[in-house]
Write a protein that holds these residues in place. Structure first.
Motif, PDB file in Angstrom:
ATOM      1  N   GLU A 179       0.771  -1.408   0.036  1.00  0.00           N
ATOM      2  CA  GLU A 179      -0.146   0.074  -0.076  1.00  0.00           C
ATOM      3  C   GLU A 179       0.777   1.109  -0.053  1.00  0.00           C
ATOM      4  OE1 GLU A 179      -3.434   2.390   2.641  1.00  0.00           O
ATOM      5  OE2 GLU A 179      -2.541   0.496   3.419  1.00  0.00           O
ATOM      6  N   THR A 180       1.976   1.263   0.764  1.00  0.00           N
ATOM      7  CA  THR A 180       2.903   2.382   0.769  1.00  0.00           C
ATOM      8  C   THR A 180       3.333   2.526  -0.596  1.00  0.00           C
ATOM      9  OG1 THR A 180       3.403   1.997   3.078  1.00  0.00           O
ATOM     10  CG2 THR A 180       5.043   3.286   1.948  1.00  0.00           C
ATOM     11  N   VAL A 181       3.813   1.846  -1.248  1.00  0.00           N
ATOM     12  CA  VAL A 181       4.524   1.828  -2.504  1.00  0.00           C
ATOM     13  C   VAL A 181       3.276   2.307  -3.437  1.00  0.00           C
ATOM     14  CG1 VAL A 181       5.663   0.774  -4.621  1.00  0.00           C
ATOM     15  CG2 VAL A 181       6.264   0.252  -2.162  1.00  0.00           C
ATOM     16  N   TRP A 182       2.223   1.733  -3.399  1.00  0.00           N
ATOM     17  CA  TRP A 182       0.826   2.146  -4.321  1.00  0.00           C
ATOM     18  C   TRP A 182       0.597   3.696  -4.246  1.00  0.00           C
ATOM     19  CZ3 TRP A 182      -1.625   0.887  -8.612  1.00  0.00           C
ATOM     20  CH2 TRP A 182      -2.841   1.690  -8.644  1.00  0.00           C
ATOM     21  N   ARG A 183       0.683   4.074  -2.882  1.00  0.00           N
ATOM     22  CA  ARG A 183       0.282   5.563  -2.879  1.00  0.00           C
ATOM     23  C   ARG A 183       1.338   6.435  -3.355  1.00  0.00           C
ATOM     24  NH1 ARG A 183      -4.102   6.459   0.293  1.00  0.00           N
ATOM     25  NH2 ARG A 183      -5.271   4.692   1.361  1.00  0.00           N
ATOM     26  N   LYS A 184       2.590   5.956  -3.274  1.00  0.00           N
ATOM     27  CA  LYS A 184       3.484   6.931  -3.896  1.00  0.00           C
ATOM     28  C   LYS A 184       3.503   6.858  -5.391  1.00  0.00           C
ATOM     29  CE  LYS A 184       7.462   9.173  -4.025  1.00  0.00           C
ATOM     30  NZ  LYS A 184       7.697  10.672  -3.467  1.00  0.00           N
ATOM     31  N   LEU A 185       3.263   5.645  -5.760  1.00  0.00           N
ATOM     32  CA  LEU A 185       3.142   5.620  -7.167  1.00  0.00           C
ATOM     33  C   LEU A 185       2.036   6.530  -7.953  1.00  0.00           C
ATOM     34  CD1 LEU A 185       3.879   4.159 -10.036  1.00  0.00           C
ATOM     35  CD2 LEU A 185       2.480   2.217  -9.389  1.00  0.00           C
ATOM     36  N   THR A 186       0.980   6.573  -7.093  1.00  0.00           N
ATOM     37  CA  THR A 186      -0.033   7.298  -7.753  1.00  0.00           C
ATOM     38  C   THR A 186      -0.294   8.701  -7.114  1.00  0.00           C
ATOM     39  OG1 THR A 186      -1.589   6.075  -6.156  1.00  0.00           O
ATOM     40  CG2 THR A 186      -1.461   5.272  -8.117  1.00  0.00           C
ATOM     41  N   ALA A 187       0.678   9.164  -6.326  1.00  0.00           N
ATOM     42  CA  ALA A 187       0.573  10.486  -5.772  1.00  0.00           C
ATOM     43  C   ALA A 187       0.295  11.458  -6.873  1.00  0.00           C
ATOM     44  CB  ALA A 187       1.694  10.601  -4.765  1.00  0.00           C
ATOM     45  N   ASP A 188       0.739  11.536  -7.763  1.00  0.00           N
ATOM     46  CA  ASP A 188       0.592  12.398  -8.717  1.00  0.00           C
ATOM     47  C   ASP A 188      -0.462  12.326  -9.609  1.00  0.00           C
ATOM     48  OD1 ASP A 188       1.095  10.259 -10.456  1.00  0.00           O
ATOM     49  OD2 ASP A 188       2.937  10.918 -11.586  1.00  0.00           O
ATOM     50  N   GLY A 189      -1.447  11.444  -9.331  1.00  0.00           N
ATOM     51  CA  GLY A 189      -2.750  11.462  -9.826  1.00  0.00           C
ATOM     52  C   GLY A 189      -2.789  10.543 -10.929  1.00  0.00           C
ATOM     53  N   ARG A 190      -1.953  10.002 -11.528  1.00  0.00           N
ATOM     54  CA  ARG A 190      -1.770   9.107 -12.663  1.00  0.00           C
ATOM     55  C   ARG A 190      -2.465   7.755 -12.518  1.00  0.00           C
ATOM     56  NH1 ARG A 190       4.226   6.872 -14.223  1.00  0.00           N
ATOM     57  NH2 ARG A 190       4.969   6.544 -11.811  1.00  0.00           N
ATOM     58  N   GLY A 191      -3.114   7.192 -13.535  1.00  0.00           N
ATOM     59  CA  GLY A 191      -3.700   5.947 -13.411  1.00  0.00           C
ATOM     60  C   GLY A 191      -2.689   4.679 -13.311  1.00  0.00           C
ATOM     61  N   ALA A 192      -3.229   3.700 -12.827  1.00  0.00           N
ATOM     62  CA  ALA A 192      -2.087   2.551 -12.717  1.00  0.00           C
ATOM     63  C   ALA A 192      -2.847   1.379 -12.563  1.00  0.00           C
ATOM     64  CB  ALA A 192      -1.089   2.678 -11.535  1.00  0.00           C
ATOM     65  N   ILE A 193      -2.455   0.122 -12.897  1.00  0.00           N
ATOM     66  CA  ILE A 193      -2.991  -1.106 -12.630  1.00  0.00           C
ATOM     67  C   ILE A 193      -1.973  -1.850 -11.499  1.00  0.00           C
ATOM     68  CG2 ILE A 193      -4.024  -0.972 -14.818  1.00  0.00           C
ATOM     69  CD1 ILE A 193      -2.285  -3.448 -15.527  1.00  0.00           C
ATOM     70  N   VAL A 194      -2.701  -2.656 -10.857  1.00  0.00           N
ATOM     71  CA  VAL A 194      -1.828  -3.896 -10.046  1.00  0.00           C
ATOM     72  C   VAL A 194      -1.761  -5.292 -10.658  1.00  0.00           C
ATOM     73  CG1 VAL A 194      -2.121  -2.659  -7.660  1.00  0.00           C
ATOM     74  CG2 VAL A 194      -3.782  -4.337  -8.803  1.00  0.00           C
TER      75      VAL A 194
END
Length: 213
Positions: free
Chosen positions: A128-143
């Motif tokens: 979760e910590t890494v996910w929130r950093k990855l998406t902090a700029d608002g970009r869409g992402a998948i897991v």
């Protein structure tokens, strides 16, 4: 138990068990990791041309970033498998490099604290910590994840929906361990199936839950 007859699958099983025998699953964590790393080395493939790799840390969690020449918007968070006990950024390095080259998006491969040293919810907290950093700029992402990593990807989606957070655009779960009725044929008739037996699954489940039994 259904018999495997495909020559390519049989070779894969043989090559895997030569480096990672079934007893490795029930070995000590240190021995298990030694066997697993040896197996991954057997199958490792060179990176596709044009893939750049960068190792970083997010909140103390090791993360490896992959970008190809065609990387554009969007991103993938990849979480490796390994029964929550084995696996690392290196074990799935070539997989993530190929994924970055094939999709044309940036891939973040996240490690997480392993069992039995760190049981639930440590691994999920790290992802979760890494996910929130990855998406902090608002970009869409998948897991994306395989095996234990797939379970963590699914759990991440459930947690984000419950507590609120940037939801993944999609989840891709590769042979996830999501529980189920242990009396079903997949657990009983195939209890001694190659590579991962029912007893191995129960062992990893116990280590993952730790004090949360």
């Amino acid at each position: 138990m259904a018999q495997v007859t495909d020559p390519e699958v049989l070779k894969f099983i043989a090559d895997t068990e030569a480096a990672y025998p079934s007893e490795a699953n029930l070995a000590t964590p240190e021995e298990n990791r030694m066997y697993y790393d040896a197996m991954c080395a057997v199958f490792w493939a060179p990176h596709p041309e044009g893939v750049a790799v960068l190792d970083i840390e997010v909140g103390g969690i090791p993360v490896r970033q992959y970008r190809s020449k065609t990387s554009g918007k969007g991103a993938i968070l990849y979480t490796h498998g390994g029964g929550f006990v084995v696996g690392s950024l290196d074990s799935h390095d070539d997989v993530c490099a190929e994924l970055a080259a094939a999709t044309g998006v940036e891939v973040w491969s996240s490690h997480y604290r392993l069992c039995p040293e760190h049981s639930y919810p440590a691994a999920l907290d790290d992802v979760e910590t890494v996910w929130r950093k990855l998406t902090a700029d608002g970009r869409g992402a998948i897991v994306v994840g395989d095996s234990a990593g797939a379970r963590l990807s699914a759990a991440l989606c459930l947690r984000l929906r419950r507590v609120g957070g940037p939801m993944p655009l999609a989840q891709i779960l590769i042979y996830p361990g999501l529980g189920g009725d242990k009396t079903l044929p997949s657990f009983v008739d195939n209890a001694e199936a190659p590579l991962l037996r029912t007893v191995d699954l129960a062992h990893y489940e116990t280590l993952y839950k730790g004090d949360c039994q």
